[in-house]
Scaffold this active site. Structure first.
Site: not given
Length: 396
Positions: A185-186, A192
């Protein structure tokens, strides 16, 4: 409206499960016992123990597998650089003078490049707990780079942090599956940032709408559930064997346990804060507690003892500026569940699909409205039913 029937059914089934286990008549549960009976029900239904997965997730293999996945799917290369702790700078030899300075010996530093070898960015990784470090897992950006006016590119710099158990002696730290999801997730947030290719820094990387910023991070979690991607890193730390098929099936089935209840809980967070912002100011003849109880009556299970509204202990309302933005996680789940259907169709590790996601989502930041970026990747508007199908609340 779509969740309520399944939510009501789950509440009744949990009451029935407790009644059968205790030879009593079904009745509302106490708020302090719901977690206990929910876990007992999950084990009875799926015969699944999360601890059985730990041997397949040694931390170094998970992180290396994550990087390998990024290379295969997004056509990125990740290179670790030598580091030196700031406290040891006085003892640096001439051969170590090019080492990257870090704030703790366990911190690592990496370069991330695209398929042409262009340096997109660099990042620090700080995975383990220590007394001076705050709890949780998170991603930060230090430098927002991107295209420059002279036609060059300035690298981004970021940080990924966690509080994962460190290895002890010769034994590797073994992670839970939820911890693996947290790492992925991180890392999605980090990609991004590092893959951003927008000239205006305030529109680059993670500087996007709240209900879009969790798309890349939650998207990465999908690869923690697929056989093809799990086999890249999920291997028994002693035997090297992959996760047995039966255990994988149990894991996937247990994922859907009380899915409607979890969804309703998330929806209640957003509904509560929207109510506080939009309605409470007009209803100050009513106590705050009564207002929240009435507002969330359709979002909560009937309990024998009525607890205080979650407003009184939901610190995220005030910490980090979430407020009603907490609803954004649920809409981002819709987006990631739907976007991942393209990988299901074209290949879980398909590099062309991965590059399309990188170019249309990760690289574009907030340069266009999020619905346009999503449409560019999927060729259509989001389908909210994709999330319901993923969690088993709608037939495929």
């Amino acid at each position: 409206e779509k969740i309520a029937p399944a939510f009501d059914r789950e509440v009744r089934e949990l009451q029935g499960f407790k009644a059968k286990a205790t030879n009593a008549s079904p009745e509302p549960l106490q708020p302090w016992e719901t977690g206990f009976w929910a876990e007992r029900q999950r084990k009875a239904l799926y015969d699944f123990d999360e601890e059985a997965l730990r041997p397949y997730f040694p931390i170094d293999a998970v992180i290396n597998g994550l990087f390998k996945l990024a290379e295969k799917v997004f056509q990125l290369s990740i290179e670790e650089l030598p580091t030196v702790c700031a406290d040891d700078k006085a003892s640096i030899t001439s051969n170590e003078s090019t080492a990257v300075e870090v704030w703790h010996p366990s911190v690592r530093y990496y370069n991330l490049r695209d398929e042409q070898g262009t340096l997109l960015g660099c990042f620090y990784a700080d995975w383990h707990p220590r007394e001076s470090k705050r709890d949780g897992a998170w991603m930060n950006y230090f430098v927002t780079g991107g295209p420059t006016e002279d036609g060059n590119r300035k690298p981004h710099v970021g940080l990924i942090c966690g509080n994962l158990t460190a290895p002890v002696g010769d034994k590797p730290a073994l992670l839970t599956h939820r911890e693996v999801e947290t790492i992925f997730h991180e890392f999605g947030h980090l990609l991004h940032h590092l893959c951003g290719d927008v000239a205006v820094p305030s529109l680059n990387g993670i500087h996007v709408a709240w209900d879009f910023v969790e798309l890349p991070s939650q998207m990465m979690e999908n690869w923690c559930w697929e056989r093809e991607s799990l086999d890249l890193f999920a291997r028994h730390f002693e035997t090297g064997e992959t996760i047995p098929e039966n255990l994988l099936k149990q894991m996937r089935a247990a994922r859907k346990h009380l899915a409607a209840s979890a969804t309703m809980r998330q929806l209640s967070f957003g509904r509560m804060d929207f109510g506080l912002h939009c309605e409470w100011v007009k209803r100050q003849d009513e106590s705050l507690q009564d207002f929240c109880q009435r507002l969330l009556a359709d979002y909560q299970a009937q309990l024998k003892t009525r607890p205080l509204p979650n407003l009184f202990h939901f610190t995220h309302i005030f910490a980090g500026g979430y407020a009603c933005g907490y609803y954004s996680y649920k809409w981002a789940e819709v987006l990631d569940a739907d976007a991942f259907t393209r990988f299901h169709k074209e290949g879980i590790l398909n590099p062309q699909t991965g590059k399309a996601f990188r170019e249309n989502i990760l690289a574009r930041g907030n340069s266009e409205p999020p619905e346009v970026l999503f449409r560019n990747f999927m060729g259509r508007d989001p389908d909210s039913d994709a999330l319901l199908r993923r969690v088993g609340l709608l037939s495929a």
